[in-house]
Design a protein around this motif. Structure first.
Motif, PDB file in Angstrom:
ATOM      1  N   HIS A  54      37.974  28.821  27.628  1.00  0.00           N
ATOM      2  CA  HIS A  54      38.515  27.516  28.001  1.00  0.00           C
ATOM      3  C   HIS A  54      40.020  27.584  28.250  1.00  0.00           C
ATOM      4  O   HIS A  54      40.543  26.937  29.164  1.00  0.00           O
ATOM      5  N   ALA A  55      40.723  28.384  27.447  1.00  0.00           N
ATOM      6  CA  ALA A  55      42.163  28.558  27.650  1.00  0.00           C
ATOM      7  C   ALA A  55      42.436  29.223  28.993  1.00  0.00           C
ATOM      8  O   ALA A  55      43.355  28.841  29.727  1.00  0.00           O
ATOM      9  N   LEU A  56      41.625  30.211  29.336  1.00  0.00           N
ATOM     10  CA  LEU A  56      41.773  30.899  30.616  1.00  0.00           C
ATOM     11  C   LEU A  56      41.541  29.951  31.786  1.00  0.00           C
ATOM     12  O   LEU A  56      42.280  29.962  32.766  1.00  0.00           O
ATOM     13  N   GLN A  57      40.523  29.130  31.682  1.00  0.00           N
ATOM     14  CA  GLN A  57      40.201  28.190  32.752  1.00  0.00           C
ATOM     15  C   GLN A  57      41.365  27.256  33.033  1.00  0.00           C
ATOM     16  O   GLN A  57      41.721  27.018  34.189  1.00  0.00           O
ATOM     17  N   SER A  58      41.971  26.738  31.976  1.00  0.00           N
ATOM     18  CA  SER A  58      43.094  25.815  32.143  1.00  0.00           C
ATOM     19  C   SER A  58      44.296  26.510  32.772  1.00  0.00           C
ATOM     20  O   SER A  58      44.920  25.989  33.694  1.00  0.00           O
ATOM     21  N   ALA A  59      44.615  27.709  32.276  1.00  0.00           N
ATOM     22  CA  ALA A  59      45.802  28.414  32.748  1.00  0.00           C
ATOM     23  C   ALA A  59      45.640  28.942  34.171  1.00  0.00           C
ATOM     24  O   ALA A  59      46.621  29.119  34.893  1.00  0.00           O
ATOM     25  N   MET A  60      44.409  29.173  34.606  1.00  0.00           N
ATOM     26  CA  MET A  60      44.136  29.741  35.922  1.00  0.00           C
ATOM     27  C   MET A  60      44.182  28.690  37.031  1.00  0.00           C
ATOM     28  O   MET A  60      44.285  29.027  38.207  1.00  0.00           O
ATOM     29  N   GLU A  61      44.141  27.424  36.648  1.00  0.00           N
ATOM     30  CA  GLU A  61      44.078  26.344  37.631  1.00  0.00           C
ATOM     31  C   GLU A  61      45.286  26.379  38.568  1.00  0.00           C
ATOM     32  O   GLU A  61      46.429  26.416  38.134  1.00  0.00           O
ATOM     33  N   CYS A  63      46.250  28.753  40.568  1.00  0.00           N
ATOM     34  CA  CYS A  63      46.873  30.068  40.778  1.00  0.00           C
ATOM     35  C   CYS A  63      46.245  30.795  41.967  1.00  0.00           C
ATOM     36  O   CYS A  63      45.086  30.591  42.297  1.00  0.00           O
ATOM     37  N   GLU A  64      47.033  31.656  42.589  1.00  0.00           N
ATOM     38  CA  GLU A  64      46.572  32.460  43.716  1.00  0.00           C
ATOM     39  C   GLU A  64      46.616  33.958  43.410  1.00  0.00           C
ATOM     40  O   GLU A  64      46.189  34.775  44.224  1.00  0.00           O
ATOM     41  N   CYS A  65      47.167  34.303  42.266  1.00  0.00           N
ATOM     42  CA  CYS A  65      47.303  35.709  41.880  1.00  0.00           C
ATOM     43  C   CYS A  65      47.279  35.790  40.356  1.00  0.00           C
ATOM     44  O   CYS A  65      47.742  34.871  39.674  1.00  0.00           O
ATOM     45  N   ILE A  66      46.718  36.884  39.836  1.00  0.00           N
ATOM     46  CA  ILE A  66      46.688  37.119  38.394  1.00  0.00           C
ATOM     47  C   ILE A  66      47.391  38.436  38.107  1.00  0.00           C
ATOM     48  O   ILE A  66      47.152  39.439  38.791  1.00  0.00           O
ATOM     49  N   MET A  67      48.261  38.430  37.113  1.00  0.00           N
ATOM     50  CA  MET A  67      48.923  39.656  36.675  1.00  0.00           C
ATOM     51  C   MET A  67      48.718  39.811  35.174  1.00  0.00           C
ATOM     52  O   MET A  67      48.886  38.851  34.422  1.00  0.00           O
ATOM     53  N   SER A  68      48.362  41.011  34.754  1.00  0.00           N
ATOM     54  CA  SER A  68      48.142  41.250  33.329  1.00  0.00           C
ATOM     55  C   SER A  68      48.968  42.434  32.843  1.00  0.00           C
ATOM     56  O   SER A  68      48.898  43.526  33.421  1.00  0.00           O
ATOM     57  N   VAL A  69      49.735  42.178  31.798  1.00  0.00           N
ATOM     58  CA  VAL A  69      50.446  43.254  31.104  1.00  0.00           C
ATOM     59  C   VAL A  69      49.999  43.283  29.646  1.00  0.00           C
ATOM     60  O   VAL A  69      50.748  43.678  28.749  1.00  0.00           O
ATOM     61  N   LEU A  70      48.766  42.847  29.422  1.00  0.00           N
ATOM     62  CA  LEU A  70      48.197  42.901  28.078  1.00  0.00           C
ATOM     63  C   LEU A  70      48.005  44.347  27.645  1.00  0.00           C
ATOM     64  O   LEU A  70      47.845  45.246  28.474  1.00  0.00           O
ATOM     65  N   VAL A  97      37.958  37.220  33.048  1.00  0.00           N
ATOM     66  CA  VAL A  97      38.889  36.911  34.142  1.00  0.00           C
ATOM     67  C   VAL A  97      38.223  37.099  35.500  1.00  0.00           C
ATOM     68  O   VAL A  97      38.366  36.247  36.396  1.00  0.00           O
ATOM     69  N   ILE A  98      37.488  38.193  35.681  1.00  0.00           N
ATOM     70  CA  ILE A  98      36.942  38.526  37.001  1.00  0.00           C
ATOM     71  C   ILE A  98      36.010  37.448  37.551  1.00  0.00           C
ATOM     72  O   ILE A  98      36.231  36.959  38.669  1.00  0.00           O
ATOM     73  N   PRO A  99      34.976  37.025  36.806  1.00  0.00           N
ATOM     74  CA  PRO A  99      34.105  35.994  37.382  1.00  0.00           C
ATOM     75  C   PRO A  99      34.815  34.658  37.601  1.00  0.00           C
ATOM     76  O   PRO A  99      34.515  33.947  38.559  1.00  0.00           O
ATOM     77  N   MET A 100      35.762  34.319  36.734  1.00  0.00           N
ATOM     78  CA  MET A 100      36.528  33.084  36.918  1.00  0.00           C
ATOM     79  C   MET A 100      37.376  33.148  38.180  1.00  0.00           C
ATOM     80  O   MET A 100      37.478  32.180  38.933  1.00  0.00           O
ATOM     81  N   ALA A 101      37.993  34.301  38.407  1.00  0.00           N
ATOM     82  CA  ALA A 101      38.823  34.477  39.601  1.00  0.00           C
ATOM     83  C   ALA A 101      37.963  34.399  40.854  1.00  0.00           C
ATOM     84  O   ALA A 101      38.329  33.747  41.841  1.00  0.00           O
ATOM     85  N   GLU A 102      36.808  35.059  40.827  1.00  0.00           N
ATOM     86  CA  GLU A 102      35.919  35.038  41.983  1.00  0.00           C
ATOM     87  C   GLU A 102      35.422  33.624  42.267  1.00  0.00           C
ATOM     88  O   GLU A 102      35.334  33.209  43.424  1.00  0.00           O
ATOM     89  N   GLU A 103      35.119  32.895  41.215  1.00  0.00           N
ATOM     90  CA  GLU A 103      34.642  31.514  41.365  1.00  0.00           C
ATOM     91  C   GLU A 103      35.709  30.622  42.003  1.00  0.00           C
ATOM     92  O   GLU A 103      35.398  29.726  42.777  1.00  0.00           O
ATOM     93  N   ARG A 104      36.976  30.901  41.683  1.00  0.00           N
ATOM     94  CA  ARG A 104      38.087  30.081  42.200  1.00  0.00           C
ATOM     95  C   ARG A 104      38.695  30.663  43.469  1.00  0.00           C
ATOM     96  O   ARG A 104      39.713  30.170  43.943  1.00  0.00           O
ATOM     97  N   ASN A 105      38.112  31.738  43.968  1.00  0.00           N
ATOM     98  CA  ASN A 105      38.612  32.411  45.163  1.00  0.00           C
ATOM     99  C   ASN A 105      40.049  32.905  44.986  1.00  0.00           C
ATOM    100  O   ASN A 105      40.851  32.883  45.911  1.00  0.00           O
TER     101      ASN A 105
END
Length: 217
Positions: A54-61, A63-70, A97-105
């Motif tokens: 749920h936290a990911l869904q909110s933060a991804m709203e 966005c057009e790019c994802i960057m991870s330095v985890l 992250v991957i399926p959420m990103a794909e779902e949101r294009n």
């Protein structure tokens, strides 16, 4: 462009955030402890763990790019220090992250991995390979490989950046890009250089679906 940045409170993540804002990007930061972030123009802070759907869904709203330095963190820098995060933390986050990103294009995703992960393990110095194989440092390398494999199997426009040993130097460095161990990487690179390279790679189409080792030239 608005970026979702994961790992914004880490030593490298803070520099990626600053570099992205300096280049004019808007940044959503998903962090567990918002008090560890300093408010800056262009950034929006979301509280939560990146492993929380749920936290990911909110933060991804938006966005057009994802960057991870985890990363897989330990309680101290001592190689045998106990892990502070689960040993599958990176791959667990990436699997959401991957399926959420794909779902949101959201097509573009860039991650910071490490030199010595997967096939590059044979390219690093023997003494460093020993530490990976015999201490808790290895847990991070194993999970970086798992998250890399997830990305490679996805339909996203991914870039995997594998920096050499990280230093805290603030001097501007020339960056050496190595593909398939050519040219041979040097041993170190500054976090500042990694941050600059990660942000510059957003619009670099030549790095799409590529793994690249970066080091100080």
């Amino acid at each position: 462009m608005r970026i979702l940045l994961l790992g914004a409170t880490g030593r490298t993540g803070k520099l990626v955030l600053t570099s992205a804002l300096k280049e004019g990007y808007s940044v959503n930061c998903l962090v567990r402890k918002p008090d560890k972030t300093e408010a800056q123009d262009g950034m929006q802070v979301f509280e939560g763990n990146p492993s929380d759907e749920h936290a990911l869904q909110s933060a991804m709203e938006g966005c057009e790019c994802i960057m991870s330095v985890l990363n897989i963190s330990r309680h101290t820098d001592f190689p045998w220090s106990a892990l502070r995060t689960p040993e599958n933390y990176l791959s667990e986050v990436m699997s959401q992250v991957i399926p959420m990103a794909e779902e949101r294009n959201i097509q573009r995703i860039i991650i910071c991995s490490a030199w010595g992960v997967a096939e590059t393990k044979k390219d690093i110095p023997g003494w460093f390979r020993w530490f990976i194989e015999n201490s808790n440092i290895g847990k991070a390398y194993e999970d970086h490989e798992r998250q890399e494999q997830l990305l490679m199997q996805s339909n996203l426009n991914w870039t995997i950046i594998r920096p050499a040993g990280l230093t805290n130097s603030r001097k501007r460095q020339e960056i050496r890009e190595s593909f398939n161990d050519v040219p041979k990487p040097t041993l170190t690179i500054s976090r500042q250089s990694v941050a600059r390279y990660m942000v510059s790679s957003i619009d670099n189409e030549q790095l799409i679906k590529q793994t690249v080792v970066i080091s100080k030239n």
